[in-house]
Every structure is written in structure tokens, then in C-alpha cells.
Design a protein around this motif. Structure first.
Motif, PDB file in Angstrom:
ATOM      1  N   UNK A 322      -3.890 -11.682  -4.451  1.00  0.00           N
ATOM      2  CA  UNK A 322      -2.542 -11.521  -3.902  1.00  0.00           C
ATOM      3  C   UNK A 322      -1.671 -10.673  -4.836  1.00  0.00           C
ATOM      4  N   UNK A 323      -1.789 -10.899  -6.147  1.00  0.00           N
ATOM      5  CA  UNK A 323      -1.008 -10.138  -7.110  1.00  0.00           C
ATOM      6  C   UNK A 323      -1.391  -8.653  -7.063  1.00  0.00           C
ATOM      7  N   UNK A 324      -2.698  -8.374  -6.935  1.00  0.00           N
ATOM      8  CA  UNK A 324      -3.152  -6.998  -6.850  1.00  0.00           C
ATOM      9  C   UNK A 324      -2.622  -6.328  -5.582  1.00  0.00           C
ATOM     10  N   UNK A 325      -2.683  -7.034  -4.470  1.00  0.00           N
ATOM     11  CA  UNK A 325      -2.203  -6.462  -3.215  1.00  0.00           C
ATOM     12  C   UNK A 325      -0.702  -6.221  -3.281  1.00  0.00           C
ATOM     13  N   UNK A 326       0.031  -7.149  -3.887  1.00  0.00           N
ATOM     14  CA  UNK A 326       1.476  -6.953  -4.016  1.00  0.00           C
ATOM     15  C   UNK A 326       1.804  -5.740  -4.892  1.00  0.00           C
ATOM     16  N   UNK A 327       1.064  -5.579  -5.986  1.00  0.00           N
ATOM     17  CA  UNK A 327       1.291  -4.411  -6.853  1.00  0.00           C
ATOM     18  C   UNK A 327       0.974  -3.105  -6.126  1.00  0.00           C
ATOM     19  N   UNK A 328      -0.125  -3.126  -5.383  1.00  0.00           N
ATOM     20  CA  UNK A 328      -0.471  -1.919  -4.622  1.00  0.00           C
ATOM     21  C   UNK A 328       0.597  -1.591  -3.594  1.00  0.00           C
ATOM     22  N   UNK A 329       1.124  -2.618  -2.975  1.00  0.00           N
ATOM     23  CA  UNK A 329       2.174  -2.392  -1.977  1.00  0.00           C
ATOM     24  C   UNK A 329       3.443  -1.844  -2.633  1.00  0.00           C
ATOM     25  N   UNK A 330       3.831  -2.423  -3.774  1.00  0.00           N
ATOM     26  CA  UNK A 330       5.012  -1.938  -4.488  1.00  0.00           C
ATOM     27  C   UNK A 330       4.815  -0.499  -4.978  1.00  0.00           C
ATOM     28  N   UNK A 331       3.612  -0.195  -5.471  1.00  0.00           N
ATOM     29  CA  UNK A 331       3.341   1.145  -5.952  1.00  0.00           C
ATOM     30  C   UNK A 331       3.375   2.167  -4.812  1.00  0.00           C
ATOM     31  N   UNK A 332       2.806   1.803  -3.664  1.00  0.00           N
ATOM     32  CA  UNK A 332       2.822   2.730  -2.529  1.00  0.00           C
ATOM     33  C   UNK A 332       4.246   2.989  -2.064  1.00  0.00           C
ATOM     34  N   UNK A 333       5.076   1.939  -2.078  1.00  0.00           N
ATOM     35  CA  UNK A 333       6.473   2.124  -1.682  1.00  0.00           C
ATOM     36  C   UNK A 333       7.216   3.015  -2.666  1.00  0.00           C
ATOM     37  N   UNK A 334       6.973   2.812  -3.952  1.00  0.00           N
ATOM     38  CA  UNK A 334       7.682   3.628  -4.951  1.00  0.00           C
ATOM     39  C   UNK A 334       7.213   5.076  -4.927  1.00  0.00           C
ATOM     40  N   UNK A 335       5.914   5.305  -4.639  1.00  0.00           N
ATOM     41  CA  UNK A 335       5.402   6.678  -4.596  1.00  0.00           C
ATOM     42  C   UNK A 335       5.991   7.452  -3.433  1.00  0.00           C
TER      43      UNK A 335
END
Length: 493
Positions: A322-335
């Protein structure tokens, strides 16, 4: 039409325009210069006439009435040529005698036909040639100071004329006038002018042919680097990013080649990063999934009992995913710029203090010490929630990668219009050439600062995007405490 043809036509057209303009101006300059030269000869002739008339005035007891018209005319004829490129009066008086005396004929000549006329001498065969053509002299006139015509031809002296004063003892006693040449009408002068014209035309044609050859060569030479650029772009479009231009140029084409080389390097780097990104994500997901599958298979086979301890282990692996998926989601949004920001005046000192309070338990559990002493209010224009997320990730990264016992120092350096936040920790450190790689997503460092938490290596990447959204920049370098120094620079109000 190809570029080479366009360049060739452009060079030839430009050369043609320049040649036509140059030859036209040269022709106009030649005509004007020839007329000016002719008028200067007239000026010199009048000056010589003025000297002779001055001497004649002295010999005639200082009175023009004592000079005969014959004497006036004799001096004018003496200094006036019978030929030249002049528009003037025709010669007066009887025609000049021929060099060979024509034979005499007794009685009046009969009415001759064309056949009989052929028996006559050449100078009498044509009725138009019985008398030689009258030769022209430049129109010249001598006027007294009272305006009386003393000698020469009468003409309008108010028109385009050349005048020279006849002086005696520095006093004007008469004035000589002659018509200024405005058009050359001599046969020899016209022949010379036509000769110069044809010479200029042949020179222009020769120059045009030479320019055409040079234009053809230049067009081919100039297109050589363009063809190289086209070939390089063709390689890029086919996915071959390893081709590089080997020609070093200092012009605009050289800059274009350098940009294409840089683009190829960037594309190759992005392709490598994409492949590594997929490999790292699959590895990060495969590890907890493998553990989950193993735990579940062991429980199903009865090897391990399904109790609270096993449930907690399963929960940890699920939370890791879950933590990995949340980080990926946050990173995609910031990119893609999908993170929402609400900018307002924010006290950065208060943000740091609140972040340290939320991390106090983790810092104490790790056996580390936090040092931050700064009570001055520093206001920046930013999003408080995103700034706290930024500070939380950076400080948590230092907590995770600092050996116990150790310390983490946070300092603020305020300069004119900017604020620098320095976060230094103790050992282990990071080599200088790998510091900037820490902000790459899923970067794994093969050193003593190995990943020691459940994070996937996306936190610093998200931090960089947050800092850039606040018009700042974040850098990493070795710390003077032996560990890592993260510097965050933000503009202040």
C-alpha cells in the motif's frame, strides 16, 4: 524543389541583381565622367582663349573697338578644334579644298542616270557627296562687360554654359562663353561608348557564369551538414540513440548537431530509466507478494498456524504494498502537475517545528538526536501541507539512513530574497558523484547507506517535485558531519 536548387537559384538571382545594378551604375558613371572630362577640356580651352584675348586687348590700346572681326575670329579658330564630341555651331565659310584636284568638265554636266553616274569620279558619283559634310566646332562667344557680342556665335548664354572671364591687371574686360556638353554625339565617342558597353556586358556574363559555378559548389557544400542532420534524425526516429555527430562545427548547424546529440542522450537515458523503472517496480511488488504467497501457502498447508502473529506479518506486507502504491500515485501526480497547491504566506519555522514533533517518537526509537534552534519567523509563499510533506520525507530519510547513536542538525540561512534549509546527519555518507542520483525514482545505492526501511525510494523524488513547484531547488552533497547534507532553497517574501 530541393533545398540545393533553391540555394542555387537564390545565389544566381542575387548575383544577377548585383551585376545589373553594378553595371548600370558603372555605365551611368562612365557617361557622366566622360561628359565631365569633355567639359573640363572646354574649360581649359576657354582659359587659353582668355589669355590670348587679354594680350590682344593690350595690343589694341585697351579698346575692343580697335580689334577687327577677322582678328577676333582668327583667335577663336586657332583655339577651337574641328572635331570632338561637341554640340555646336557648324563651320562657316567655304568648304575645305579636297587634297586631290577634281578633273574639269567642259560645259554643263548632262542629266546622268545611275549607270552613267558610275563613270564619274568617286567624289561626284553621289549628289549628296559632292560637297564634304560640314564639320562641327564647339559654340564659342566673347561678350564685353556691357553684354555686347564681340566675337563668335550668338546663342543663349543663360542656358547650360561654361564661362571664363578675360582679365587684364586683375580687372574683368570680357567674358568667354561656350555651350556645356550634355550629350556626346561624336561618331568616335559613340563608337567608344558602344565598345565599353559591350565590354561590360561580356564581363557581366563571364561573372554570372563564374558565380553560377561557385553557387552550385557552395550549395552542395552547405547541404553536407544538413544531410548529416537528416540522417541523424532518421536514426533517432528508428530508435537508434547511440549515433553521434563526429563533426565539430561552430556555426548554427553545429549548435543544432549538439542539440540533437543531447536529445539522443536524453532519449537513451529516458529509455534506460523507463526499463529500470519497470524492473524496480516489479521487484518492489514481487518481494511483498512473494512473502504473502509463502505465508498463505504455509497456513493453508498447516505448516504455520493462523494466529495473531501471522496476521500481523501479513498486514505488514500488505501495508508495504500500500505504501509503494501510494508513493507511486503521489509521484505520478507530481510529475504531471496533478498535485494541488494552495499558496499563501506560511511560517517555515513553524512548519519545521511541527514536523519535528510528529517525528519525535521515531527519532527517539532510533537513538538519534535532533538539533534545531531557530525562533525567528521566516515567511514564504507556499502550501503548508506540501511543505510539511517535503520536510517530513527529507527528515525521515535522514532518520532511516543514520546510524545510532547519531545526530541530525537543521539550520536556516536567510539571505536577500531566499531561504536555505540545511539538513545534516552523521555517518554513513554518500559519495559526491552519487548524491544527485538520490532524487531519481527507485534509485538503489550500493554503499553503506543501503535502504533500511520499507520505503521504495520515491520520497526524495516527490520532494524534488514539491520544491520545484515552489520555484526553488533541492541538492544533496556530503555532510561535514560525515553523513549527507540536503539543502533546500526557497524564495522568501
Amino acid at each position: 524543389m530541393k533545398i540545393s536548387q533553391k540555394l542555387f537559384l537564390a545565389f544566381v538571382g542575387l548575383t544577377s541583381v548585383v551585376l545589373i545594378a553594378t553595371l548600370s551604375l558603372a555605365r551611368w558613371g562612365f557617361d557622366q565622367g566622360f561628359i565631365s572630362y569633355t567639359n573640363s577640356l572646354q574649360q581649359e580651352r576657354l582659359e587659353e582663349l582668355a589669355v590670348s584675348y587679354s594680350e590682344l586687348y593690350q595690343q589694341s590700346a585697351y579698346d575692343w573697338n580697335n580689334v577687327s572681326k577677322k582678328k577676333f575670329a582668327q583667335i577663336i579658330r586657332q583655339f577651337t578644334p574641328l572635331h570632338g564630341p561637341f554640340e555646336g555651331a557648324e563651320r562657316k565659310g567655304p568648304p575645305p579644298r579636297p587634297k586631290h584636284k577634281p578633273p574639269r568638265f567642259d560645259g554643263p554636266p548632262p542629266h546622268l542616270t545611275g549607270e552613267a553616274r558610275g563613270d564619274l569620279p568617286p567624289h561626284l558619283r553621289d549628289s549628296n557627296q559632292t560637297v564634304p559634310p560640314k564639320r562641327r566646332r564647339p559654340v564659342t562667344a566673347l561678350y564685353s562687360i556691357s553684354g555686347q557680342l564681340l566675337a563668335g556665335d550668338k546663342f543663349d548664354i543663360l542656358g547650360s554654359t561654361i564661362s571664363v572671364d578675360v582679365t587684364y591687371n586683375d580687372q574683368v574686360i570680357a567674358t568667354l562663353y561656350t555651350k556645356a556638353v550634355v550629350k556626346v554625339n561624336s561618331i568616335s565617342a559613340e563608337a567608344f561608348s558602344k565598345q565599353q558597353l559591350w565590354t561590360s556586358i561580356w564581363i557581366g556574363l563571364l561573372c554570372l557564369i563564374l558565380a553560377s559555378l561557385i553557387s552550385w559548389v557552395l550549395a552542395r557544400l552547405l547541404l553536407i551538414p544538413v544531410r548529416e542532420v537528416v540522417n541523424g534524425i532518421s536514426h533517432l526516429s528508428k530508435g537508434n540513440y547511440n549515433e553521434r555527430f563526429k563533426v565539430a562545427r561552430e556555426d548554427e548547424l553545429g549548435l543544432l548537431m549538439n542539440d540533437i546529440d543531447h536529445l539522443a542522450m536524453t532519449l537513451d537515458k529516458n529509455r534506460t530509466a523507463k526499463n529500470r523503472w519497470f524492473a524496480d517496480i516489479s521487484h518492489e511488488l514481487r518481494t511483498p507478494l512473494s512473502i504473502l504467497c509463502g505465508e498463505i501457502d504455509a497456513i493453508k498447508a498447516g505448516i504455520r498456524p493462523f494466529n495473531q502473529q501471522q496476521l500481523t506479518s501479513l498486514e505488514q506486507e500488505v501495508m508495504r504494498i500500500k505504501h509503494l502504491v501510494d508513493d507511486l500515485y503521489q509521484l505520478s501526480l507530481s510529475d504531471v502537475g496533478g498535485l494541488k497547491y494552495h499558496f499563501e504566506p506560511t511560517d517555515i519555522t513553524l512548519c519545521i517545528a511541527e514536523t519535528l514533533n510528529s517525528l519525535a517518537d521515531k527519532v527517539s526509537d532510533k537513538g538519534l538526536s535532533l538539533n534545531f534552534i531557530h525562533t525567528k519567523t521566516i515567511t514564504i509563499n507556499g502550501d503548508k501541507m506540501r511543505l510539511q510533506q517535503l520536510l517530513y520525507n527529507v527528515i525521515l530519510n535522514s532518520v532511516a539512513y543514520t546510524d545510532s547513536p547519531g545526530s541530525i542538525n537543521i539550520d536556516l540561512i536567510e539571505e536577500l530574497g531566499s531561504l536555505s534549509i540545511l539538513i545534516n546527519d552523521t555517518k554513513p555518507g554518500v559519495p559526491l558523484d552519487e548524491c544527485e542520483l538520490l532524487f531519481d525514482a527507485l534509485h538503489r545505492q550500493d554503499s553503506s547507506r543501503v535502504r533500511r526501511s520499507n520505503g521504495a525510494g520515491l520520497g526524495l523524488t516527490i520532494c524534488r517535485n514539491i520544491v520545484e513547484a515552489h520555484n526553488g531547488h533541492i541538492t544533496a552533497r556530503p555532510s561535514n558531519l560525515g553523513g549527507l547534507c540536503i539543502e533546500i532553497s526557497l524564495p522568501t517574501l
